[in-house]
Design a protein around this motif. Structure first.
Motif, short mmCIF file in Angstrom:
data_model
loop_
_atom_site.label_atom_id
_atom_site.label_comp_id
_atom_site.label_asym_id
_atom_site.label_seq_id
_atom_site.Cartn_x
_atom_site.Cartn_y
_atom_site.Cartn_z
N MET A 104 38.40 28.22 34.29
CA MET A 104 37.21 28.87 33.71
C MET A 104 36.40 29.59 34.78
SD MET A 104 35.82 26.57 30.55
CE MET A 104 36.20 24.90 31.01
N MET A 105 36.33 29.02 35.97
CA MET A 105 35.64 29.73 37.06
C MET A 105 36.39 31.01 37.41
SD MET A 105 34.09 27.00 39.78
CE MET A 105 35.64 26.28 40.29
N GLY A 106 37.69 30.91 37.50
CA GLY A 106 38.50 32.08 37.85
C GLY A 106 38.38 33.17 36.81
N ASN A 107 38.35 32.74 35.55
CA ASN A 107 38.25 33.67 34.44
C ASN A 107 36.91 34.38 34.42
OD1 ASN A 107 39.40 34.75 31.99
ND2 ASN A 107 37.92 33.51 30.89
N ALA A 108 35.86 33.61 34.71
CA ALA A 108 34.51 34.14 34.53
C ALA A 108 33.96 34.81 35.79
CB ALA A 108 33.57 33.00 34.12
N LEU A 109 34.45 34.40 36.93
CA LEU A 109 33.77 34.81 38.15
C LEU A 109 34.60 35.70 39.05
CD1 LEU A 109 32.07 31.39 38.91
CD2 LEU A 109 31.12 33.34 37.73
N GLY A 110 35.65 36.31 38.51
CA GLY A 110 36.42 37.28 39.30
C GLY A 110 35.65 38.57 39.44
N GLU A 111 36.19 39.48 40.25
CA GLU A 111 35.57 40.79 40.40
C GLU A 111 35.57 41.50 39.06
OE1 GLU A 111 34.90 42.96 43.53
OE2 GLU A 111 34.37 40.94 44.16
N SER A 112 34.54 42.25 38.80
CA SER A 112 34.54 43.04 37.58
C SER A 112 34.38 44.52 37.96
CB SER A 112 33.41 42.58 36.66
OG SER A 112 32.17 42.70 37.33
N PRO A 113 34.82 45.48 37.16
CA PRO A 113 35.50 45.22 35.89
C PRO A 113 36.90 44.66 36.12
CG PRO A 113 35.58 47.56 36.37
CD PRO A 113 34.75 46.93 37.45
N ALA A 114 37.28 43.71 35.26
CA ALA A 114 38.57 43.06 35.42
C ALA A 114 39.65 43.90 34.74
CB ALA A 114 38.53 41.65 34.83
N VAL A 115 40.00 44.98 35.38
CA VAL A 115 41.04 45.86 34.84
C VAL A 115 42.11 46.06 35.91
CG1 VAL A 115 41.55 48.13 33.90
CG2 VAL A 115 39.35 47.05 33.42
N ALA A 116 43.33 45.70 35.58
CA ALA A 116 44.41 45.85 36.56
C ALA A 116 44.90 47.29 36.54
CB ALA A 116 45.55 44.89 36.22
N PRO A 117 45.09 47.89 37.72
CA PRO A 117 45.60 49.27 37.75
C PRO A 117 46.96 49.39 37.07
CG PRO A 117 44.86 48.53 39.94
CD PRO A 117 44.86 47.34 39.05
N ASP A 118 47.15 50.51 36.37
CA ASP A 118 48.40 50.72 35.63
C ASP A 118 49.64 50.67 36.52
OD1 ASP A 118 47.08 50.98 33.28
OD2 ASP A 118 46.99 53.18 33.35
N GLU A 119 49.47 51.13 37.77
CA GLU A 119 50.66 51.21 38.63
C GLU A 119 51.25 49.84 38.94
OE1 GLU A 119 47.74 52.60 39.40
OE2 GLU A 119 47.10 52.15 41.46
N ILE A 120 50.44 48.76 38.80
CA ILE A 120 51.01 47.43 39.05
C ILE A 120 52.08 47.14 38.00
CG2 ILE A 120 50.58 44.98 39.45
CD1 ILE A 120 47.71 45.54 39.86
N TRP A 121 51.76 47.47 36.75
CA TRP A 121 52.76 47.21 35.70
C TRP A 121 54.03 48.00 35.95
CZ3 TRP A 121 54.74 43.98 32.61
CH2 TRP A 121 55.73 44.39 31.73
N ASP A 122 53.87 49.23 36.40
CA ASP A 122 55.07 50.04 36.69
C ASP A 122 55.93 49.37 37.75
OD1 ASP A 122 54.09 51.85 34.88
OD2 ASP A 122 53.14 53.12 36.40
N ARG A 123 55.27 48.81 38.76
CA ARG A 123 56.03 48.13 39.82
C ARG A 123 56.70 46.87 39.28
NH1 ARG A 123 51.57 49.00 43.56
NH2 ARG A 123 51.18 46.77 43.66
N ILE A 124 55.96 46.12 38.46
CA ILE A 124 56.53 44.89 37.88
C ILE A 124 57.75 45.25 37.04
CG2 ILE A 124 56.13 43.04 36.19
CD1 ILE A 124 53.17 43.09 37.10
N SER A 125 57.56 46.21 36.16
CA SER A 125 58.61 46.57 35.21
C SER A 125 59.88 47.02 35.93
CB SER A 125 58.09 47.68 34.29
OG SER A 125 59.08 48.02 33.35
N SER A 126 59.70 47.79 37.01
CA SER A 126 60.89 48.29 37.69
C SER A 126 61.57 47.21 38.54
CB SER A 126 60.53 49.49 38.57
OG SER A 126 59.62 49.08 39.56
N SER A 127 60.86 46.11 38.79
CA SER A 127 61.46 45.06 39.64
C SER A 127 62.15 43.97 38.82
CB SER A 127 60.40 44.43 40.53
OG SER A 127 59.54 43.61 39.76
N LEU A 128 62.03 44.02 37.50
CA LEU A 128 62.58 42.94 36.68
C LEU A 128 64.10 43.02 36.62
CD1 LEU A 128 60.16 43.01 33.63
CD2 LEU A 128 60.01 41.61 35.68
N LEU A 129 64.71 41.87 36.76
CA LEU A 129 66.15 41.81 36.55
C LEU A 129 66.39 41.67 35.06
CD1 LEU A 129 67.07 39.26 39.34
CD2 LEU A 129 67.42 41.72 39.39
N ASP A 130 67.22 42.55 34.51
CA ASP A 130 67.47 42.45 33.08
C ASP A 130 68.77 41.70 32.81
OD1 ASP A 130 69.17 44.31 33.98
OD2 ASP A 130 68.51 45.93 32.67
#
Lengths: 242, 194
Positions: free
Chosen positions: A49-75
């Motif tokens: 709950m502390m982590g959820n409430a007290l992280g940096e805001s705005p709590a928006v992850a940059p889109d490019e992280i998803w692109d990196r995650i998606s391309s690294s997944l083993l299918d």
């Protein structure tokens, strides 16, 4: 470390604020102590709950992280942990003192544990803290024999206890180097991959969920596939509550 | 994305991820990546390092989905715990530690580092803020130093000039107090304090 000493550490454990050695001691204690597990769950809830409430805001992850995650997944399905059963034949059990057998098992378990430790990304099917010997030596384990309707020589055995399973003694037809055996389960009416076994399987540690009702092995292109593409070679129903 | 995923429970989502459905991982990312990134950024300060933590956490969810047990809590809590552990590991790595210490030294030199002021910065959300803020200083400060600064409790003891045993007891009692007050406020369902 005593129960009371461990208990005192649960708060700092939940905040990732323990030294490595103390953390290991808590890790070893937790599976044996429901009271400590319950307290830790409450501490972790507060931490989340502390982590959820007290992280940096705005709590928006940059889109490019998803692109990196998606391309690294083993299918591809993960390879199951290779596993060779200790040589516990009847003759050996008769002539070797029990202590020596136990020592041999401990060695095998230690070697297996080391191997598992090196294959962290591949052991999603293996619940930590269990071992072949603890399943095999427990009289409550269940045995499932996978068999072929057409070829009596094709078979494999799975021993099961509380969802931890070991595939042992596989006897399968020869396949090409471009293929691998793959283990599947039927779960809630859908076929799910438990992992690939290679072309010459010796055995594997697997995780069997309560929703699974059937185990199957077939041959697939090297690397395995998300869904089966060839006929089942051997199969067996799973006992309820395995 | 298949339509059912947008309303899927955490357990269903984890099961779909275990079946190699990338759209299920994408849905988990859509729901939770923001707060995971926010926490990592809070801890590590550096955007690139925080991004790395987010990537690690979601790739691990893909590779080992059964590490998440829906019986033990929400997927968000699990991902936050994973992110916290990884961020703390990074903070304790030698190079990160050096940079952090240099940064903290600068903050002290500028008169900008004061735990009381820092508390004002980090408190951003309703009841959790109130509950944390209402803790006695003796409990709140070690919790903040451990959770948000990534210090071990031994380091916290040194920073505060308190015995180690006192620090771990206060962290524990502070978390228990928070849990009780959050429960009174209607927050929290898993785990019970004995």
């Amino acid at each position: 470390m005593t129960h009371n000493e461990i208990e005192e550490l649960l708060g700092v454990y939940a905040l990732d604020a323990l030294d490595e050695e103390e953390r290991r001691e808590v890790d070893e204690h937790l599976p044996t102590c429901p009271r400590c597990r319950a307290e830790l769950a409450a501490h972790r809830e507060v931490a989340a709950m502390m982590g959820n409430a007290l992280g940096e805001s705005p709590a928006v992850a940059p889109d490019e992280i998803w692109d990196r995650i998606s391309s690294s997944l083993l299918d591809e399905p993960p390879a199951l942990v290779p596993f060779r059963r200790p040589g516990l034949t009847r003759r050996l059990a008769l002539v070797v003192p029990l202590g020596a057998v136990a020592a041999a098992l401990v060695l095998v378990v230690a070697l297996l544990a080391a191997k598992v430790g090196n294959l962290d990304s591949q052991v999603s099917s293996l619940r930590s803290g269990t071992s072949f010997s603890s399943v095999y030596l427990n009289p409550k384990h269940k045995t499932v024999e996978l068999a072929s309707a057409t070829h009596p020589g094709w078979r494999a055995t799975v021993i099961l206890l509380n969802g931890n399973g070991y595939l042992i003694n596989p006897s399968m037809p020869a396949i090409s180097r471009a293929e691998t055996f793959q283990l599947w389960a039927l779960s809630r009416g859908k076929v799910v991959s438990l992992g690939v076994l290679g072309a010459h399987p010796n055995g594997a540690a697997i995780r069997v969920e309560p929703t699974m009702t059937l185990l199957m092995i077939n041959a697939e292109p090297l690397g395995g596939t998300p869904q089966p593409t060839t006929p089942v070679l051997v199969q067996a129903d799973l006992p309820v509550g395995a | 994305m298949r339509p059912e995923l947008s309303n899927a429970s955490d357990a269903s989502l984890a099961l779909a991820i275990a079946r190699y459905r990338e759209d299920a991982l994408a849905e988990a990312y859509r729901r939770h990546a923001g707060v995971v990134f926010g926490l990592a950024r809070r801890l590590l300060r550096e955007k690139a390092a925080a991004e790395e933590v987010v990537q690690e956490v979601f790739v691990r969810l893909w590779n080992a989905p059964d590490r998440y047990d829906p019986e033990r809590g929400s997927l968000r809590s699990y991902l936050l715990a994973q992110a916290h552990g990884r961020a703390v590991d990074q903070m304790r790595a030698e190079s990160s530690r050096r940079r952090r210490e240099e940064r903290e030294a600068r903050e002290t030199a500028h008169g900008g580092y004061d735990l009381e002021l820092e508390v004002g910065d980090i408190i951003v959300a309703g009841q959790v803020r109130e509950v944390l803020g209402a803790l006695p200083d003796a409990e709140r400060r070690p919790i903040e130093l451990a959770y948000f600064r990534g210090h071990t409790y031994r380091e916290v003891a040194t920073i505060l000039g308190e015995p180690e045993g006192t620090v771990k007891s206060r962290i524990r009692s502070g978390l228990k107090r928070m849990h009780g007050q959050l429960a009174v406020a209607g927050l929290g369902t898993k785990g019970q304090q004995p």
